[in-house]
Write a protein that holds these residues in place. Structure first.
Motif, mmCIF file in Angstrom:
data_model
loop_
_atom_site.group_PDB
_atom_site.id
_atom_site.type_symbol
_atom_site.label_atom_id
_atom_site.label_comp_id
_atom_site.label_asym_id
_atom_site.label_seq_id
_atom_site.Cartn_x
_atom_site.Cartn_y
_atom_site.Cartn_z
ATOM 1 N N LEU A 47 52.650 -67.391 -38.310
ATOM 2 C CA LEU A 47 53.192 -66.159 -38.868
ATOM 3 C C LEU A 47 54.172 -65.522 -37.902
ATOM 4 C CD1 LEU A 47 51.551 -63.620 -37.347
ATOM 5 C CD2 LEU A 47 49.750 -64.351 -38.882
ATOM 6 N N GLU A 48 55.038 -64.697 -38.451
ATOM 7 C CA GLU A 48 55.991 -63.940 -37.640
ATOM 8 C C GLU A 48 55.549 -62.491 -37.592
ATOM 9 O OE1 GLU A 48 59.773 -66.658 -39.093
ATOM 10 O OE2 GLU A 48 59.844 -64.474 -39.335
ATOM 11 N N ILE A 49 55.820 -61.838 -36.466
ATOM 12 C CA ILE A 49 55.379 -60.462 -36.317
ATOM 13 C C ILE A 49 56.406 -59.690 -35.497
ATOM 14 C CG2 ILE A 49 53.914 -61.140 -34.357
ATOM 15 C CD1 ILE A 49 51.937 -58.972 -35.352
ATOM 16 N N ASP A 50 56.744 -58.488 -35.961
ATOM 17 C CA ASP A 50 57.646 -57.607 -35.215
ATOM 18 C C ASP A 50 56.809 -56.649 -34.394
ATOM 19 O OD1 ASP A 50 60.110 -58.565 -36.241
ATOM 20 O OD2 ASP A 50 59.708 -57.516 -38.120
ATOM 21 N N LYS A 60 47.783 -57.055 -32.935
ATOM 22 C CA LYS A 60 47.956 -57.134 -34.391
ATOM 23 C C LYS A 60 47.440 -58.474 -34.914
ATOM 24 C CE LYS A 60 51.002 -53.504 -34.671
ATOM 25 N NZ LYS A 60 51.052 -52.359 -35.546
ATOM 26 N N VAL A 61 47.714 -59.541 -34.182
ATOM 27 C CA VAL A 61 47.238 -60.862 -34.617
ATOM 28 C C VAL A 61 45.708 -60.894 -34.561
ATOM 29 C CG1 VAL A 61 47.241 -63.326 -34.105
ATOM 30 C CG2 VAL A 61 49.359 -62.021 -33.938
ATOM 31 N N LYS A 63 43.748 -58.374 -34.983
ATOM 32 C CA LYS A 63 43.263 -57.603 -36.135
ATOM 33 C C LYS A 63 43.374 -58.436 -37.421
ATOM 34 C CE LYS A 63 43.758 -53.335 -38.727
ATOM 35 N NZ LYS A 63 44.721 -52.322 -39.217
ATOM 36 N N ALA A 64 44.493 -59.143 -37.578
ATOM 37 C CA ALA A 64 44.679 -59.985 -38.772
ATOM 38 C C ALA A 64 43.596 -61.058 -38.842
ATOM 39 C CB ALA A 64 46.070 -60.618 -38.759
ATOM 40 N N SER A 67 40.029 -59.385 -39.564
ATOM 41 C CA SER A 67 39.851 -58.684 -40.834
ATOM 42 C C SER A 67 40.213 -59.521 -42.054
ATOM 43 C CB SER A 67 40.643 -57.375 -40.838
ATOM 44 O OG SER A 67 41.998 -57.621 -40.570
ATOM 45 N N LEU A 68 40.942 -60.627 -41.857
ATOM 46 C CA LEU A 68 41.350 -61.373 -43.049
ATOM 47 C C LEU A 68 41.335 -62.896 -42.881
ATOM 48 C CD1 LEU A 68 42.429 -61.092 -45.949
ATOM 49 C CD2 LEU A 68 44.730 -61.040 -45.018
ATOM 50 N N LEU A 69 41.865 -63.391 -41.773
ATOM 51 C CA LEU A 69 42.130 -64.832 -41.699
ATOM 52 C C LEU A 69 40.893 -65.670 -41.399
ATOM 53 C CD1 LEU A 69 45.541 -64.659 -39.793
ATOM 54 C CD2 LEU A 69 45.172 -64.961 -42.242
#
Lengths: 84, 84
Positions: A47-50, A60-61, A63-64, A67-69
């Motif tokens: 994934l790409e992240i700003d 952020k990764v 958290k992703a 919480s989801l992946l």
């Protein structure tokens, strides 16, 4: 804002049976590759992240993933983040 | 015989739509992670292999990828092999 690229591996935990991996291990024999053992199959996510900096991108990764992946009951994850 | 550990990533090719990744990208917004974009989801495969040397181990993993683990029409793969 810098763009970062994250590469995430989500794998079934060691103590959890991986039936998909077991099935593929069996198929290796039919292909003449019986020296291949202990296959485990998980997910690879890119994934790409700003973000302002690498530390924030990592958060952020994280958290992703939690919480989801990844399903933390059955799966564990590792990831790398690099600027692109 | 040495034991090697191979880590393989099988990803949908760039030019192929990844509906699963698209759906997860949409979900990131609901989690307040709208700065995460372009998610692509593939497989991560780990396996053990017995071989005389790293070159032979590489060949066997290559064969496993092309003949079973990856669908080369829609997917591309990368892997690393290291002795354990």
């Amino acid at each position: 804002m810098t763009k970062f690229l994250a590469e995430i591996d989500v794998m079934p935990k060691k103590e959890i049976l991986d039936p998909q991996g077991k099935a593929v291990t069996g198929s290796m024999k039919n292909l003449g590759l019986s020296e291949i053992q202990n296959i485990r199959i998980g997910k690879h996510i890119s994934l790409e992240i700003d973000a302002e900096n690498a530390e924030i991108a990592n958060e952020k990764v994280e958290k992703a993933c939690t919480s989801l992946l990844a399903n933390l009951i059955m799966e564990s994850y590792t990831f790398t983040v690099k600027a692109v």
